[in-house]
Design an enzyme around this catalytic site. Structure first.
Site, PDB file in Angstrom:
ATOM      1  N   HIS A 167       0.840  -1.209   0.000  1.00 16.59           N
ATOM      2  CA  HIS A 167       0.000   0.000   0.000  1.00 16.59           C
ATOM      3  C   HIS A 167       0.870   1.252   0.000  1.00 16.59           C
ATOM      4  CE1 HIS A 167       0.394   0.767   4.426  1.00 16.59           C
ATOM      5  NE2 HIS A 167       0.412  -0.548   4.527  1.00 16.59           N
ATOM      6  N   ASP A 219      -0.397   4.388   0.851  1.00 16.17           N
ATOM      7  CA  ASP A 219      -0.828   5.396   1.828  1.00 16.17           C
ATOM      8  C   ASP A 219      -0.065   5.183   3.135  1.00 16.17           C
ATOM      9  OD1 ASP A 219      -2.306   2.929   2.107  1.00 16.17           O
ATOM     10  OD2 ASP A 219      -3.607   3.932   3.556  1.00 16.17           O
ATOM     11  N   ASP A 224       6.538   1.134   6.196  1.00 14.30           N
ATOM     12  CA  ASP A 224       5.104   0.807   6.095  1.00 14.30           C
ATOM     13  C   ASP A 224       4.389   1.811   5.200  1.00 14.30           C
ATOM     14  OD1 ASP A 224       2.545  -0.111   6.559  1.00 14.30           O
ATOM     15  OD2 ASP A 224       2.447   0.580   8.635  1.00 14.30           O
ATOM     16  N   GLU A 249      -5.176   1.482   2.869  1.00 13.47           N
ATOM     17  CA  GLU A 249      -4.999   0.405   3.860  1.00 13.47           C
ATOM     18  C   GLU A 249      -5.036   0.974   5.265  1.00 13.47           C
ATOM     19  OE1 GLU A 249      -3.235  -2.562   6.478  1.00 13.47           O
ATOM     20  OE2 GLU A 249      -2.527  -0.524   6.146  1.00 13.47           O
ATOM     21  N   GLU A 250      -4.374   2.123   5.462  1.00  8.76           N
ATOM     22  CA  GLU A 250      -4.310   2.706   6.807  1.00  8.76           C
ATOM     23  C   GLU A 250      -5.642   3.311   7.241  1.00  8.76           C
ATOM     24  OE1 GLU A 250      -1.908   1.856   8.493  1.00  8.76           O
ATOM     25  OE2 GLU A 250      -0.001   1.975   7.440  1.00  8.76           O
ATOM     26  N   HIS A 285       4.138   3.336  12.346  1.00 12.90           N
ATOM     27  CA  HIS A 285       3.149   4.312  12.818  1.00 12.90           C
ATOM     28  C   HIS A 285       3.730   5.274  13.856  1.00 12.90           C
ATOM     29  CE1 HIS A 285      -0.534   1.577  11.693  1.00 12.90           C
ATOM     30  NE2 HIS A 285       0.404   1.616  10.755  1.00 12.90           N
TER      31      HIS A 285
HETATM   32  N1  BES Z   1       1.535  -3.066   7.816  1.00 10.92           N
HETATM   33  C1  BES Z   1       0.633  -2.810   8.887  1.00 10.92           C
HETATM   34  C2  BES Z   1       0.283  -4.048   9.685  1.00 10.92           C
HETATM   35  C3  BES Z   1       1.492  -4.561  10.393  1.00 10.92           C
HETATM   36  C4  BES Z   1       2.083  -3.781  11.364  1.00 10.92           C
HETATM   37  C5  BES Z   1       2.066  -5.756  10.059  1.00 10.92           C
HETATM   38  C6  BES Z   1       3.232  -4.198  11.995  1.00 10.92           C
HETATM   39  C7  BES Z   1       3.217  -6.188  10.699  1.00 10.92           C
HETATM   40  C8  BES Z   1       3.811  -5.402  11.669  1.00 10.92           C
HETATM   41  C9  BES Z   1      -0.591  -2.168   8.303  1.00 10.92           C
HETATM   42  O1  BES Z   1      -0.254  -1.079   7.472  1.00 10.92           O
HETATM   43  C10 BES Z   1      -1.403  -1.533   9.388  1.00 10.92           C
HETATM   44  O2  BES Z   1      -0.899  -0.719  10.089  1.00 10.92           O
HETATM   45  N2  BES Z   1      -2.663  -1.859   9.439  1.00 10.92           N
HETATM   46  C11 BES Z   1      -3.588  -1.162  10.255  1.00 10.92           C
HETATM   47  C12 BES Z   1      -4.953  -1.610   9.814  1.00 10.92           C
HETATM   48  C13 BES Z   1      -6.081  -0.809  10.322  1.00 10.92           C
HETATM   49  C14 BES Z   1      -5.992   0.617   9.908  1.00 10.92           C
HETATM   50  C15 BES Z   1      -7.377  -1.419   9.873  1.00 10.92           C
HETATM   51  C16 BES Z   1      -3.343  -1.477  11.715  1.00 10.92           C
HETATM   52  O3  BES Z   1      -2.972  -2.623  12.055  1.00 10.92           O
HETATM   53  O4  BES Z   1      -3.506  -0.572  12.539  1.00 10.92           O
HETATM   54 MN    MN Z   2       0.336   0.580   8.829  1.00 12.80          MN
HETATM   55 MN    MN Z   3       1.233  -1.590   6.186  1.00 11.48          MN
END
Ligand code: BES
Ligand code: MN
Ligand code: MN
Length: 456
Positions: A95, A97, A128, A162-163, A427
């Site tokens: 992604h 974003d 990310d 995605e975020e 994040h």
């Molecule tokens: N890439 C992340 C998920 C992730 C974080 C995988 C750390 C492995 C290690 C993804 O971009 C993410 O942050 N997803 C959000 C989804 C939400 C907004 C629905 C999350 O987990 O907060």
């Molecule tokens: Mn993320």
């Molecule tokens: Mn991600």
């Protein structure tokens, strides 16, 4: 190359090495674009970011490159390279974003000014997931320089929301279903346990969140004149939020799925230091760390709207609101969890306060059984690229795309691979990518595609 796994082809290794400096420059250019789709002020930037990704795909000779969106949704990029006769098609997902910065002034170097320090590239999205975007594009680029070109068909799908919980993804998948069909899907958006240890992520938690508002009064009231007989909305909100956990810090919302885990426990000291836990702070919940982080729900309060400390006026607050976020165990129906969360909030407010719940994101959890030829190939090729055996990990974070995609294409094998490591600070402030791990991730994916295409 590791002695353990002598199979890796030196030609691919050289081809990967040769594309890295250009990949690094392209990654930096992407990181300079603040593609925070969730912030309306950055909608244009997110469109620019999609256009930049589309341009990179075009430069790698894609057959068809489109920037697509569903309704008011974010721009995604779909690009396709046809399969050689008899070869499978692989969908490569990432992604473009990114999350908000959390305060630009707190960063060591500005978040949208990519900066290298000690072998890491710092910047929002550097890991990310613009690293995921560039992993895929680098692999495509490496094959362009090799005789025979791409060993498999590739569909590149780079999402832009995605975020934000991928709200329009089901519509996008429905509209572009035929183009996105694939035998294997590679999601470069997860994490490795160390920069030289490759992981296949086998489970992710789901997520639901909401905004909860507590109202008590028609207007602010003098805290001395009325306090004592009247409560204030912020205290009521805090008391409500305090009911989300029991005394052991376990989620106290009834009816949610909790699983056990047979994964070996994680080292608590390493976990604490990776997360930056202060001395004396206790961990919450019960069970092993893999259980608490990957297989059980978690509830957190992510923000509160209330007056600033510097602006208090000695009044009882009429209303206050918070964002409550719930992570969901694999196997949990997200809509059931959403109902349970709303019901809990509606029924636990103190003092007869009025509670209004506004639903937010909903993302399904995901778990897979990494059994079969595709997973064996991934384990072998990743080990060859990283010089260490491939491990299986769960992740406490969420990627709603995965369950949605797996539902649309139940026959596809799903590989969730890593472009982050425990120091990536996803994040957070000072997010970064480990550059030598990025090289290994590109090589791993190149070796994977080679073997999936039957060339090795
Ligand atoms: N890439 C992340 C998920 C992730 C974080 C995988 C750390 C492995 C290690 C993804 O971009 C993410 O942050 N997803 C959000 C989804 C939400 C907004 C629905 C999350 O987990 O907060
Ligand atoms: Mn993320
Ligand atoms: Mn991600």
């Amino acid at each position: 190359m590791s002695d353990l796994h002598p199979a890796a082809s030196p030609a691919i290794e050289t081809a990967v090495q040769n594309v890295l400096s250009e990949a690094r420059a392209d990654l930096e250019a992407l990181v300079r674009i603040p593609s925070i789709w969730a912030d309306p002020a950055h909608r244009d930037d997110t469109h620019r970011s999609a256009a930049a990704v589309a341009e990179l795909a075009r430069a790698e000779g894609a057959d068809a490159v489109e920037v697509v969106s569903a309704g008011e949704g974010a721009p995604a990029v779909i690009a396709r390279w046809p399969a050689p006769p008899g070869a499978p098609t692989v969908l490569l997902y990432a992604h473009h974003d990114v999350q908000p910065t959390g305060g630009d002034e707190k960063w060591t170097s500005p978040p949208f000014q990519p900066t290298e320090r000690d072998g890491r590239l710092y910047g929002r999205g550097a890991a990310d997931d613009k690293a995921g975007v560039m992993t895929h594009l680098s692999v495509l680029r490496a094959f362009r320089s090799l005789e025979g070109g791409l060993p498999v068909g590739v569909t590149l799908f780079i999402e832009g929301e995605e975020e934000s919980g991928s709200p329009t993804l089901p519509a996008l998948l429905a509209e572009h279903r035929e183009k996105l069909a694939a035998d294997v899907i590679v999601i470069a958006d997860s994490s490795n346990p160390a920069t030289d240890v490759p992981a296949l992520t086998t489970s992710l938690r789901g997520l639901v969140d909401c905004t909860v508002e507590v109202s008590m009064l028609e207007r602010p009231a003098h805290s001395g004149v009325y306090g004592g007989a009247l409560g204030d909305a912020l205290t009521a909100l805090c008391r409500l939020l305090a009911t989300l956990h029991d005394d052991k810090g376990r989620v106290a919302i009834p009816g949610l799925v909790h699983n056990d885990s047979s994964a070996p426990d994680l080292d608590e000291a390493t976990f604490r230091s990776d997360a930056g836990v202060l001395d004396g702070v206790e961990l919450i919940g019960t069970g092993t760390l893999p259980e608490r982080l990957w297989q059980q729900p978690a509830a957190s309060v992510l923000g509160i709207d209330a007056p600033k400390v510097s602006e208090v006026a000695n009044v009882l607050l009429p209303s206050a609101r918070a964002v409550v976020s719930l992570r969901l165990a694999p196997g949990q129906d997200p809509l059931d969890a959403q109902r349970a969360l709303h019901e809990h909030l509606q029924t636990h407010a103190p003092w007869g306060a009025t509670v209004t719940v506004t639903p937010g994101m909903v993302g399904a959890p995901f778990a897979l059984d990494p059994v079969g030829a595709v997973y064996d190939t991934a384990r072998r090729t990743f080990a060859a690229a990283y010089g260490n055996e491939t491990v299986e990990v769960g992740i406490g974070g969420s990627i709603p795309f995965i369950a949605e995609f797996a539902r649309t294409f139940p026959g596809a094998a799903v590989l969730v691979t890593g472009v982050g490591d425990p120091a990536s600070r996803w994040h957070g402030i000072d997010e970064s990518l480990h550059l030598d791990m990025f090289r290994r991730a590109v090589l791993a994916e190149a070796l994977l595609l080679t073997e999936l295409g039957g060339r090795s």
